[in-house]
Design a protein around this motif. Structure first.
Motif, PDB file in Angstrom:
ATOM      1  N   GLY A 183       0.669  -1.202   0.151  1.00  0.00           N
ATOM      2  CA  GLY A 183      -0.026   0.070   0.048  1.00  0.00           C
ATOM      3  C   GLY A 183       0.810   1.273   0.073  1.00  0.00           C
ATOM      4  O   GLY A 183       0.332   2.242  -0.220  1.00  0.00           O
ATOM      5  N   TRP A 184       2.168   0.985   0.355  1.00  0.00           N
ATOM      6  CA  TRP A 184       3.048   2.432   0.407  1.00  0.00           C
ATOM      7  C   TRP A 184       2.420   3.418   1.275  1.00  0.00           C
ATOM      8  O   TRP A 184       2.491   4.589   0.865  1.00  0.00           O
ATOM      9  N   GLU A 185       1.845   3.122   2.316  1.00  0.00           N
ATOM     10  CA  GLU A 185       0.860   3.791   3.390  1.00  0.00           C
ATOM     11  C   GLU A 185       2.266   4.860   3.780  1.00  0.00           C
ATOM     12  O   GLU A 185       1.782   6.154   4.386  1.00  0.00           O
ATOM     13  N   HIS A 186       3.547   4.556   4.030  1.00  0.00           N
ATOM     14  CA  HIS A 186       4.415   5.220   4.572  1.00  0.00           C
ATOM     15  C   HIS A 186       4.676   6.509   3.882  1.00  0.00           C
ATOM     16  O   HIS A 186       5.244   7.466   4.148  1.00  0.00           O
ATOM     17  N   LYS A 187       4.288   6.367   2.503  1.00  0.00           N
ATOM     18  CA  LYS A 187       4.647   7.491   1.738  1.00  0.00           C
ATOM     19  C   LYS A 187       3.361   8.723   1.591  1.00  0.00           C
ATOM     20  O   LYS A 187       3.380   9.444   0.997  1.00  0.00           O
ATOM     21  N   SER A 188       2.301   8.132   2.256  1.00  0.00           N
ATOM     22  CA  SER A 188       1.048   9.099   2.192  1.00  0.00           C
ATOM     23  C   SER A 188       1.165  10.244   2.961  1.00  0.00           C
ATOM     24  O   SER A 188       1.900  10.321   3.809  1.00  0.00           O
ATOM     25  N   PRO A 189       0.400  11.203   2.662  1.00  0.00           N
ATOM     26  CA  PRO A 189       0.329  12.624   3.218  1.00  0.00           C
ATOM     27  C   PRO A 189       0.075  12.605   4.823  1.00  0.00           C
ATOM     28  O   PRO A 189       0.840  13.068   5.489  1.00  0.00           O
ATOM     29  N   GLU A 190      -0.893  11.491   5.047  1.00  0.00           N
ATOM     30  CA  GLU A 190      -0.975  11.310   6.664  1.00  0.00           C
ATOM     31  C   GLU A 190       0.136  10.862   7.426  1.00  0.00           C
ATOM     32  O   GLU A 190       0.285  11.268   8.623  1.00  0.00           O
ATOM     33  N   PHE A 191       0.663  10.003   6.894  1.00  0.00           N
ATOM     34  CA  PHE A 191       1.841   9.445   7.493  1.00  0.00           C
ATOM     35  C   PHE A 191       3.131  10.229   7.473  1.00  0.00           C
ATOM     36  O   PHE A 191       4.162  10.223   8.472  1.00  0.00           O
ATOM     37  N   GLY A 192       3.010  11.192   6.435  1.00  0.00           N
ATOM     38  CA  GLY A 192       3.997  12.244   6.391  1.00  0.00           C
ATOM     39  C   GLY A 192       3.946  13.278   7.693  1.00  0.00           C
ATOM     40  O   GLY A 192       5.073  13.727   8.083  1.00  0.00           O
ATOM     41  N   ARG A 193       2.786  13.234   8.400  1.00  0.00           N
ATOM     42  CA  ARG A 193       2.870  14.136   9.504  1.00  0.00           C
ATOM     43  C   ARG A 193       3.574  13.413  10.809  1.00  0.00           C
ATOM     44  O   ARG A 193       3.768  14.168  11.718  1.00  0.00           O
ATOM     45  N   ILE A 194       3.614  12.247  10.533  1.00  0.00           N
ATOM     46  CA  ILE A 194       4.383  11.317  11.617  1.00  0.00           C
ATOM     47  C   ILE A 194       5.761  11.308  11.525  1.00  0.00           C
ATOM     48  O   ILE A 194       6.609  11.250  12.409  1.00  0.00           O
ATOM     49  N   ASN A 195       5.988  10.904  10.299  1.00  0.00           N
ATOM     50  CA  ASN A 195       7.589  10.996   9.792  1.00  0.00           C
ATOM     51  C   ASN A 195       7.653  11.646   8.281  1.00  0.00           C
ATOM     52  O   ASN A 195       7.392  10.824   7.443  1.00  0.00           O
ATOM     53  N   PRO A 196       8.014  12.875   8.271  1.00  0.00           N
ATOM     54  CA  PRO A 196       8.165  13.427   6.977  1.00  0.00           C
ATOM     55  C   PRO A 196       9.255  12.891   5.965  1.00  0.00           C
ATOM     56  O   PRO A 196       8.978  13.130   4.852  1.00  0.00           O
ATOM     57  N   LEU A 197       9.886  12.075   6.470  1.00  0.00           N
ATOM     58  CA  LEU A 197      10.993  11.197   5.687  1.00  0.00           C
ATOM     59  C   LEU A 197      10.282   9.993   5.214  1.00  0.00           C
ATOM     60  O   LEU A 197      10.868   9.479   4.136  1.00  0.00           O
ATOM     61  N   GLY A 198       9.094   9.817   5.606  1.00  0.00           N
ATOM     62  CA  GLY A 198       8.393   8.724   4.891  1.00  0.00           C
ATOM     63  C   GLY A 198       8.822   7.193   5.202  1.00  0.00           C
ATOM     64  O   GLY A 198       9.130   6.444   4.354  1.00  0.00           O
ATOM     65  N   HIS A 199       9.347   6.969   6.262  1.00  0.00           N
ATOM     66  CA  HIS A 199      10.199   5.915   6.482  1.00  0.00           C
ATOM     67  C   HIS A 199       9.314   5.193   7.919  1.00  0.00           C
ATOM     68  O   HIS A 199       8.923   5.992   8.614  1.00  0.00           O
ATOM     69  N   ILE A 200       9.379   3.803   8.127  1.00  0.00           N
ATOM     70  CA  ILE A 200       9.303   3.306   9.374  1.00  0.00           C
ATOM     71  C   ILE A 200      10.574   2.236   9.511  1.00  0.00           C
ATOM     72  O   ILE A 200      11.482   2.276   8.779  1.00  0.00           O
ATOM     73  N   PRO A 201      10.668   2.148  10.834  1.00  0.00           N
ATOM     74  CA  PRO A 201       9.766   2.215  12.090  1.00  0.00           C
ATOM     75  C   PRO A 201       9.619   3.734  12.642  1.00  0.00           C
ATOM     76  O   PRO A 201      10.832   4.410  12.618  1.00  0.00           O
ATOM     77  N   VAL A 202       8.383   3.994  13.437  1.00  0.00           N
ATOM     78  CA  VAL A 202       8.571   5.233  14.104  1.00  0.00           C
ATOM     79  C   VAL A 202       8.128   4.696  15.445  1.00  0.00           C
ATOM     80  O   VAL A 202       7.326   4.042  15.566  1.00  0.00           O
ATOM     81  N   LEU A 203       8.587   5.256  16.514  1.00  0.00           N
ATOM     82  CA  LEU A 203       8.182   4.811  18.038  1.00  0.00           C
ATOM     83  C   LEU A 203       7.544   6.133  18.603  1.00  0.00           C
ATOM     84  O   LEU A 203       7.922   7.340  18.434  1.00  0.00           O
TER      85      LEU A 203
END
Lengths: 218, 292
Positions: free
Chosen positions: A37-57
């Motif tokens: 799904g490439w959810e880590h590249k979505s605008p919503e996830f960009g608010r959690i990590n602007p680099l678009g990577h996981i993991p995030v804690l």
């Protein structure tokens, strides 16, 4: 409560799950549809990590990203023995940082080859494999001499450090990227020791040891 | 991606004439081109101004490029290298409005398509490979079940297995009832009692795109009853299961499925696989197999 933005098949996410299991730290998983799904590249996830990577804690609102930074945070905050990230010993701490940097290399070679072979990522896989073998040879020699000196982990400590966990899954899943470990016997013995740590958990492709098999030493 | 070789080109008419998925449409943004391989032939596909297309790229021993037939169904772009039937096999559940259908992931696996089909049909490995999910010791027994061929499709019915966590919706163990179906030589499906509605069944399909004899893309198609979990949670469950199978598949020797009945010793639980191997023999399949 700790929340880990996680994809089950990610080596960098697994490093966090493994450390939290070894430290017996409870946490919640927030599944991220990294693939397909490439959810880590979505605008919503960009608010959690602007680099678009996981993991995030996310630890009660404190947010930290990048695999090694999260390991540093978890070990410093939740390991009262101060052995996983040995902040009190300048030399040991420097070597831990050195081998954490080494894990960036194993991730960018061995684990990149795995993403190429399994998910079709457009990487130069022969360069990834050659780079991984160069690093595995260095690691194998380091661990082989360590065994002669009574050192069983990548850093000169009687305890494993987060550097062991940062390198371990890149190596343990290397065959999924077409990188054989047959030439690295000391690496294989070290992997076996990691797998026998009390509280060890696996992931698809990395099994916990059978209850009866003893760890290999020296 | 490995380069294809001429020896990966398929000459079996029955295999060339099938439809194969190349890509989930959700993963094909307008204007993007996806490059892959089908039966040894480099192909590309995409969606341009809303219209799906596929074509061959320059292939070894061929050199030509050309448009390929396309079908857009079940959320995938399908194509064929031969003369395919008018439509892809029926999955009537796909049109039920309360179902969640999605591609849980398309994984490249270093195995043959028939090996992947056979592994999917095997209940015996659940407690050992999918421990805690699809099986758990000591519940290792595979009870007798029925296998028949109906209209050219293999159907295995009356299958059941104890499963500690049968799906993302499971809240405890259940005796899962299964029906397996092989609707085309390189596609395999199962119908499995749903933890949320015992009267209905979840549908899961492993749709194989053979890239070469010993390399496939395994498209994991789900058509489920689940109004609780997010897409990410549903995909996560299926990916854990598939990723547990992947190293097993990649370590099977030989990677091609032996069709000689004496090649590997079957047990009673392998009834479906015996029928599947015989079916491939009777169809004259040489692709991805060690012929008898």
């Amino acid at each position: 409560m700790i929340r880990l933005y996680d994809w089950e098949l990610s080596v960098n996410c697994y490093k966090q799950r493994l450390l939290m299991a070894l430290l017996e730290v409870p946490y919640e998983i927030v599944p991220v549809d990294f693939f397909p799904g490439w959810e880590h590249k979505s605008p919503e996830f960009g608010r959690i990590n602007p680099l678009g990577h996981i993991p995030v804690l996310d630890d009660d609102g404190f947010i930290v990203r990048d695999a090694n930074a999260i390991l540093v945070y978890l070990a410093t905050r939740y390991d009262p023995t101060r052995t996983w990230y040995p902040v009190a010993d300048p030399e040991l701490l420097a070597l831990t940082a050195q081998w954490l940097m080494f894990s960036e290399g194993t991730t960018n070679t061995a684990s990149a080859a795995r993403l190429h072979d399994g998910l079709g990522y457009d990487f130069d896989v022969e360069a990834c494999r050659a780079g991984a073998h160069r690093l595995f040879r260095v690691l194998d020699e380091h661990l082989w001499f360590g065994e002669r000196e009574g050192r069983h982990w990548v850093c000169p400590s009687p305890h494993p450090t987060i550097a062991d966990l940062a390198i371990f899954p890149d190596v343990a899943l290397s065959e999924e990227g077409g990188i054989s470990r047959v030439d690295y016997p000391a690496v294989r013995r070290w992997m076996d020791r990691v797998r026998h740590l009390p509280g060890f958990v696996g992931m698809p492709g990395i099994s916990p040891p059978l209850a009866t098999s003893p760890p290999s030493v020296g | 991606m490995e380069q294809s070789t001429e020896s990966d080109i398929c000459t079996d008419p029955v295999i060339r004439d099938q439809w194969y998925p190349l890509r989930a449409l959700a993963e094909l943004p307008e204007g993007a081109t996806h490059h892959t391989r089908l039966l040894g032939v480099p192909v590309s596909c995409g969606v341009t101004r809303g219209r799906p297309w596929a074509r061959t790229e320059s292939a070894p021993g061929d050199g030509g490029t050309g448009a390929l037939p396309v079908i857009d169904t079940y959320g995938y772009l399908w194509t064929s290298l031969g003369e395919p039937p008018p439509g892809v096999f029926e999955i009537p559940e796909y049109t039920e409005p309360d179902r969640r259908s999605m591609n849980a992931g398309s994984f490249i696996v270093a195995t043959s398509a028939p090996r992947a089909v056979e592994n999917f049909l095997d209940m015996g490995h659940f407690p050992y490979v999918h421990t805690g999910y699809l099986g758990i010791e000591p519940h290792t027994e595979v009870n007798p079940y029925d296998v028949e061929i109906i209209d050219g499709e293999i159907w295995a019915t009356r299958c059941e297995f104890f499963q500690p966590m049968a799906a993302a919706t499971a809240t405890g163990g259940q005796m899962s009832k299964y029906t397996y179906r092989v609707p085309s030589p390189f596609a395999v499906m199962l119908y499995k009692s749903s933890p949320v509605d015992p009267e209905r069944r979840d549908v899961i399909a492993l749709l194989l795109q053979p890239m070469g004899h010993e390399q496939v893309v395994a498209h994991n198609f789900l058509c489920l009853l689940d109004d609780v979990n997010s897409d990410a949670e549903i995909k996560r469950f299926q990916q854990i299961i598939f990723a547990q199978d992947k190293p097993i598949l990649e370590n099977q020797i030989p990677r091609r499925l032996p069709l000689d009945p004496r090649a590997e010793t079957p047990i009673r639980a392998d009834h479906t696989s015996i029928v599947y191997r015989r079916h491939l023999r009777e169809l004259g399949v040489n692709y991805g197999v060690v012929p008898a």
